[in-house]
Enzyme design. Sequence first.
Site: not given
Ligand code: T46
Length: 142
Positions: A58
């Site tokens: 993303h």
């Molecule tokens: C990025 C990479 C390096 C939250 O509720 N609070 C938060 O602060 C974050 C970061 C995520 N979430 C929730 C949103 C999703 O339901 O946690 C779940 C997993 O998030 P995501 O699929 O976006 O995780 P990654 O590891 O793919 O991405 C994260 C960050 O979201 C993103 O900004 O740059 O780590």
Amino acid sequence: MDINHNKPKYYLFDLPIIKNINGDLIWMEEMQHIPFEIKRSYFITNIHGNETAKRGGHAHKNLNQVLIAASGAFDVLIDDGENKNVINLNRPDQGLLLSSMIWRELSNFSRNVVCLVFASDLYTENDYIRNYDQFIQYTKRK
Ligand code: T46
């Protein structure tokens, strides 16, 4: 506060490290080492299937972040819509600044990895672009 837009959209930088026989101390301050006011921090750890696991996939419309391999190592594929680059993060005293509108994919995680992140804003799903074609469309608008 926004980051300095004269700087590149992503870059690696060193953090100060104080070493002694009892271990290393690495420190960072907002608006100095971290080039924005820190509104949120989180870390990613306990990754199963390290060889195949992928995170990210993303971009962010406005968010700026600094990623640190606080433990272990991983690859970050970076894509600004025109050029792609892969950076291996493998030192706890090195940060990777990723500003807004950079597509990122994290992979190739080592064992015991801890990806520590400092973010310029609170979590809001509205800030995410999770579809690559949409991301490319956004980059063409700018
Ligand atoms: C990025 C990479 C390096 C939250 O509720 N609070 C938060 O602060 C974050 C970061 C995520 N979430 C929730 C949103 C999703 O339901 O946690 C779940 C997993 O998030 P995501 O699929 O976006 O995780 P990654 O590891 O793919 O991405 C994260 C960050 O979201 C993103 O900004 O740059 O780590």
